[in-house]
Design a protein around this motif. Structure first.
Motif, mmCIF file in Angstrom:
data_model
loop_
_atom_site.group_PDB
_atom_site.id
_atom_site.type_symbol
_atom_site.label_atom_id
_atom_site.label_comp_id
_atom_site.label_asym_id
_atom_site.label_seq_id
_atom_site.Cartn_x
_atom_site.Cartn_y
_atom_site.Cartn_z
ATOM 1 N N THR A 35 1.167 -1.017 0.109
ATOM 2 C CA THR A 35 0.001 0.064 -0.134
ATOM 3 C C THR A 35 1.026 1.102 0.023
ATOM 4 O O THR A 35 1.800 1.287 0.620
ATOM 5 C CB THR A 35 -0.966 0.079 1.083
ATOM 6 O OG1 THR A 35 -1.734 -1.139 1.278
ATOM 7 C CG2 THR A 35 -1.826 1.238 1.248
ATOM 8 N N TRP A 36 0.380 2.208 -0.732
ATOM 9 C CA TRP A 36 0.975 3.573 -0.732
ATOM 10 C C TRP A 36 0.248 4.649 -0.057
ATOM 11 O O TRP A 36 -0.952 4.622 0.042
ATOM 12 C CB TRP A 36 1.165 4.435 -1.960
ATOM 13 C CG TRP A 36 2.022 3.535 -2.854
ATOM 14 C CD1 TRP A 36 2.057 2.560 -3.967
ATOM 15 C CD2 TRP A 36 3.606 3.917 -2.950
ATOM 16 N NE1 TRP A 36 3.393 2.527 -4.773
ATOM 17 C CE2 TRP A 36 4.270 3.153 -3.928
ATOM 18 C CE3 TRP A 36 4.303 4.688 -2.163
ATOM 19 C CZ2 TRP A 36 5.688 3.335 -4.196
ATOM 20 C CZ3 TRP A 36 5.902 4.939 -2.370
ATOM 21 C CH2 TRP A 36 6.450 3.978 -3.134
ATOM 22 N N TYR A 37 0.820 5.274 1.128
ATOM 23 C CA TYR A 37 0.246 6.408 1.852
ATOM 24 C C TYR A 37 0.795 7.588 1.709
ATOM 25 O O TYR A 37 2.100 7.802 0.945
ATOM 26 C CB TYR A 37 0.281 6.129 3.368
ATOM 27 C CG TYR A 37 -0.587 4.785 3.794
ATOM 28 C CD1 TYR A 37 -0.123 3.614 3.681
ATOM 29 C CD2 TYR A 37 -2.048 4.860 4.464
ATOM 30 C CE1 TYR A 37 -1.008 2.400 4.180
ATOM 31 C CE2 TYR A 37 -2.609 3.932 4.758
ATOM 32 C CZ TYR A 37 -2.095 2.641 4.573
ATOM 33 O OH TYR A 37 -2.920 1.454 5.001
ATOM 34 N N PHE A 47 -4.395 6.993 3.133
ATOM 35 C CA PHE A 47 -4.219 6.148 1.983
ATOM 36 C C PHE A 47 -4.262 6.740 0.785
ATOM 37 O O PHE A 47 -5.134 7.502 0.333
ATOM 38 C CB PHE A 47 -5.639 5.206 2.125
ATOM 39 C CG PHE A 47 -5.811 4.177 1.089
ATOM 40 C CD1 PHE A 47 -6.771 4.538 0.011
ATOM 41 C CD2 PHE A 47 -5.043 2.892 0.920
ATOM 42 C CE1 PHE A 47 -6.969 3.640 -0.932
ATOM 43 C CE2 PHE A 47 -5.280 2.080 -0.123
ATOM 44 C CZ PHE A 47 -6.340 2.584 -1.228
ATOM 45 N N THR A 50 -3.599 0.577 -3.159
ATOM 46 C CA THR A 50 -2.870 -0.545 -2.655
ATOM 47 C C THR A 50 -3.289 -1.736 -3.762
ATOM 48 O O THR A 50 -3.927 -1.530 -4.719
ATOM 49 C CB THR A 50 -4.010 -1.144 -1.515
ATOM 50 O OG1 THR A 50 -3.371 -2.121 -0.960
ATOM 51 C CG2 THR A 50 -5.271 -1.620 -1.679
ATOM 52 N N ASP A 52 -3.057 -6.074 -4.200
ATOM 53 C CA ASP A 52 -2.872 -7.195 -3.441
ATOM 54 C C ASP A 52 -2.088 -8.231 -4.047
ATOM 55 O O ASP A 52 -1.510 -8.245 -5.155
ATOM 56 C CB ASP A 52 -4.557 -7.904 -3.056
ATOM 57 C CG ASP A 52 -5.068 -8.452 -4.251
ATOM 58 O OD1 ASP A 52 -6.552 -8.577 -4.079
ATOM 59 O OD2 ASP A 52 -4.457 -8.507 -5.128
ATOM 60 N N THR A 57 -6.363 -3.893 -7.381
ATOM 61 C CA THR A 57 -5.984 -2.573 -7.018
ATOM 62 C C THR A 57 -7.121 -1.708 -6.490
ATOM 63 O O THR A 57 -8.370 -1.905 -7.005
ATOM 64 C CB THR A 57 -5.162 -1.785 -8.162
ATOM 65 O OG1 THR A 57 -6.259 -1.585 -9.164
ATOM 66 C CG2 THR A 57 -4.139 -2.466 -8.837
ATOM 67 N N TYR A 59 -7.924 2.545 -5.055
ATOM 68 C CA TYR A 59 -7.469 3.840 -4.878
ATOM 69 C C TYR A 59 -8.245 4.947 -4.236
ATOM 70 O O TYR A 59 -9.559 4.560 -4.191
ATOM 71 C CB TYR A 59 -7.313 4.332 -6.462
ATOM 72 C CG TYR A 59 -6.290 3.584 -7.519
ATOM 73 C CD1 TYR A 59 -6.826 2.771 -8.336
ATOM 74 C CD2 TYR A 59 -5.078 4.085 -7.510
ATOM 75 C CE1 TYR A 59 -5.948 2.205 -9.148
ATOM 76 C CE2 TYR A 59 -4.064 3.365 -8.465
ATOM 77 C CZ TYR A 59 -4.544 2.485 -9.227
ATOM 78 O OH TYR A 59 -3.687 1.513 -9.984
ATOM 79 N N CYS A 95 5.604 3.763 1.729
ATOM 80 C CA CYS A 95 5.069 2.577 1.195
ATOM 81 C C CYS A 95 4.919 1.646 2.353
ATOM 82 O O CYS A 95 5.646 1.772 3.477
ATOM 83 C CB CYS A 95 5.767 1.886 0.103
ATOM 84 S SG CYS A 95 7.398 1.312 0.356
#
Length: 122
Positions: A35-37, A47, A50, A52, A57, A59, A95
């Motif tokens: 995941t990107w934050y 957030f 992400t 998996d 994905t 967004y 990340c």
């Protein structure tokens, strides 16, 4: 030792593009949920996107249609392609690893990288 290392941040003008990378190490046999934050000055971490273990994905509404998350399992690396950048995208991008899927099942990891700065301005 489990580690995540972000790279690719920088300064760009509005409308420009950047590609962030997150390299994972110390997770043998894992296909990770990643995941990107991002965290803007004076605000809580939020957030962004992400992906998996199967490549599905999701967004945040604020970036949907402009950002694309992807992964290269061979390189244990996740990417965030950011297009049509806006000044409000200025933030530190982090990340985070989530669930590790391996041949024996799965377990949670919850490791954070140290972040990479993205600045969008004229």
């Amino acid at each position: 030792q489990r580690q995540l290392m972000e790279s690719g941040g920088g300064s760009v003008r509005p409308g420009g593009s950047l590609r962030l990378s997150c390299a994972a190490s110390g997770f043998p046999g894992c296909t990770l949920v990643m995941t990107w934050y991002r965290q803007m000055p004076g605000k809580e971490r939020e957030f962004v996107a992400t992906i998996d273990s199967g490549g599905r994905t999701n967004y945040a509404d604020s970036v949907s249609g402009r950002f694309t998350i992807s992964r290269n399992n061979t390189k244990n690396t996740m990417y965030l392609q950011m297009d049509s950048l806006k000044p409000e995208d200025t933030a530190m991008y982090y990340c985070k690893s989530g669930r590790c899927h391996w041949s024996g099942g799965y377990y949670n990891t919850d490791v954070w990288g140290h972040g990479t700065q993205v600045t969008v301005s004229l």
